[in-house]
Design an enzyme around this catalytic site. Structure first.
Site, mmCIF file in Angstrom:
data_model
loop_
_atom_site.group_PDB
_atom_site.id
_atom_site.type_symbol
_atom_site.label_atom_id
_atom_site.label_comp_id
_atom_site.label_asym_id
_atom_site.label_seq_id
_atom_site.Cartn_x
_atom_site.Cartn_y
_atom_site.Cartn_z
ATOM 1 N N LYS A 212 1.101 -1.114 0.016
ATOM 2 C CA LYS A 212 0.010 -0.052 0.009
ATOM 3 C C LYS A 212 0.977 1.005 -0.031
ATOM 4 O O LYS A 212 1.340 1.705 0.960
ATOM 5 C CB LYS A 212 -1.006 -0.197 1.334
ATOM 6 C CG LYS A 212 -2.014 1.058 1.223
ATOM 7 C CD LYS A 212 -3.189 0.513 2.392
ATOM 8 C CE LYS A 212 -3.906 1.646 2.613
ATOM 9 N NZ LYS A 212 -4.902 2.116 1.395
HETATM 10 C C1 LIG Z 1 -6.691 0.238 -3.810
HETATM 11 C C2 LIG Z 1 -7.277 -0.363 -2.703
HETATM 12 N N1 LIG Z 1 -7.962 -1.375 -2.751
HETATM 13 C C3 LIG Z 1 -8.414 -2.412 -1.779
HETATM 14 C C4 LIG Z 1 -8.632 -1.470 -0.591
HETATM 15 C C5 LIG Z 1 -9.292 -2.105 0.579
HETATM 16 O O1 LIG Z 1 -8.114 -2.367 1.618
HETATM 17 P P1 LIG Z 1 -8.674 -2.528 3.245
HETATM 18 O O2 LIG Z 1 -9.769 -2.942 3.280
HETATM 19 O O3 LIG Z 1 -7.660 -3.072 3.817
HETATM 20 O O4 LIG Z 1 -9.036 -0.941 3.458
HETATM 21 C C6 LIG Z 1 -7.948 -0.106 -0.473
HETATM 22 C C7 LIG Z 1 -8.309 0.635 0.896
HETATM 23 O O5 LIG Z 1 -7.160 0.629 1.497
HETATM 24 C C8 LIG Z 1 -7.357 0.441 -1.778
HETATM 25 O O6 LIG Z 1 -6.820 1.708 -1.528
#
Ligand SMILES: Cc1ncc(COP(=O)(O)O)c(C=O)c1O
Length: 364
Positions: A174
């Site tokens: 991330k």
């Molecule tokens: C590109 C992307 N995909 C998926 C998610 C969902 O991830 P999470 O459930 O860990 O927040 C996020 C958010 O963090 C994101 O930015």
């Protein structure tokens, strides 16, 4: 050239916590600044997390704190970021920030990045000479895709932008830089009157939204793209998978063709910010009944019952901040409180019982 209404649509006015955790200390929000020549600003060298803390009858509870912090450490490892912070220390910092902020619920944003050593500045792409710093901020964020979205669903489009290919940028991490791709997807969607865009991967299979994972329901079965479809390994996605197991709803991870979105019985997004948000149309084609479907509703209900502490979670998903035992770590003694009074000229106290909570306008 640009439509101002569309551009302002995403501007929220959250209540923010007036302190920020910085490398083991709490500083004032106003003092959380970086040099404009920091490596991160030029080359996108940051990794971060988005975590929600929910209101429960046992006080504020951070949702899946360990998993978020583990993902942050994984993201840093992928980018060869050497830093001194442990999972325990970062988790304790989040808990302390939530307690000090005094909010019943909030969104927590830890970020680690390459900054600038002003005594020995380095300006090249090579990130190694630039010191790593870590900050954690928090604010009260409402429903990411709008209050009505949770019940009524959102209108989404398939983006003309693909998600990153795995060997160009690791989507498993991330990283701040990944969100340039997300911004292209999001801007295209809102400019064309949609709440969110759904990106395909570089092979043309459904990947994810600009900031959410996606789920499809077909004939009573829940289907979600696998990690190999260039998705972020979402923690809410993992929670949905576990909830489906608990509710005995069949679930498979499988490649999804774009056309399957149009003929799905139900579709929904999952994410920390978006939580569980139904998708009611894709490219103006109604999905199923054109509003939240029954399986989405069941999963959503279980999710919100778990996050509010009313239903037992499948694992140790909630960290109740008032009951949290801090981890023993080396830097424990350095958590000095350097914060002072919040400047009244720039901020307003939001609630008498909310310590250091202030109103500012933030864009997503
Ligand atoms: C590109 C992307 N995909 C998926 C998610 C969902 O991830 P999470 O459930 O860990 O927040 C996020 C958010 O963090 C994101 O930015």
């Amino acid at each position: 050239m640009f439509n101002d209404d569309v551009r302002k649509k995403d501007v929220k006015t959250p209540t923010i916590v007036g302190e920020v955790w910085h490398d083991g200390e709490f500083i004032k929000w106003d003092d959380a600044r970086v040099h404009v020549m920091s490596h991160v600003l030029h080359y996108g060298s940051s990794v971060f997390e988005g975590i929600r803390c929910y209101k429960t009858s046992r006080g504020p509870a951070v949702f899946r704190l360990r998993e978020h912090m583990q993902r942050l450490l994984n993201s840093a490892k992928i980018y060869r970021m050497e830093h001194p912070w442990s999972l325990g220390e970062l988790s304790d910092a989040v808990v302390q920030l939530v307690i000090r902020g005094g909010l019943q619920q909030c969104y927590v944003r830890p970020i680690m990045f390459r900054s600038l050593d002003e005594a020995h500045p380095a300006f090249g792409v090579n990130p190694f000479p630039n010191p790593m710093v870590c900050y954690i901020g928090a604010w009260d964020w409402g429903k990411y895709l709008g209050d009505a979205a949770i019940e009524q669903g959102v209108d989404a489009c398939v983006s003309s932008w693909n998600r990153l290919s795995p060997n160009s940028m690791p989507v498993m991490a991330k990283a701040g830089a990944n969100y340039m791709n997300s911004q292209l997807i999001k801007m295209e969607a809102i400019t064309n009157g949609y709440a969110e865009g759904i990106a395909l991967d570089d092979r043309g299979y459904v990947s994810e939204g600009s900031g959410e994972n996606i789920f499809l329901v077909h004939d009573g079965k829940v289907i979600t793209p696998p990690l190999s479809s260039s998705i972020l390994p979402g923690i809410t996605r993992d929670s949905v998978i576990e909830i489906c197991r608990t509710l005995e709803i069949p679930l498979v991870e499988s490649g999804i063709q774009r056309a399957a979105l149009y003929v799905a019985d139900e579709l929904f997004f999952s994410g920390t910010a978006a939580e569980i948000t139904p998708i009611r149309s894709v490219d103006r084609i109604p999905v199923g009944i054109g509003s939240r479907g029954p399986i989405t509703e069941r999963i959503q209900k279980a999710f919100f019952e778990i996050t509010s502490g009313e239903r037992e979670a499948p694992g140790a998903w909630l960290t109740f901040v008032k009951e949290h035992q801090p981890a023993h770590h080396e830097n424990n003694g350095h958590h000095a409180d350097k914060s002072g009074e919040v400047k009244k000229a720039t901020v307003t106290a939001s609630a008498s019982d909310t310590r250091d909570a202030i109103h500012v306008t933030l864009t997503e």
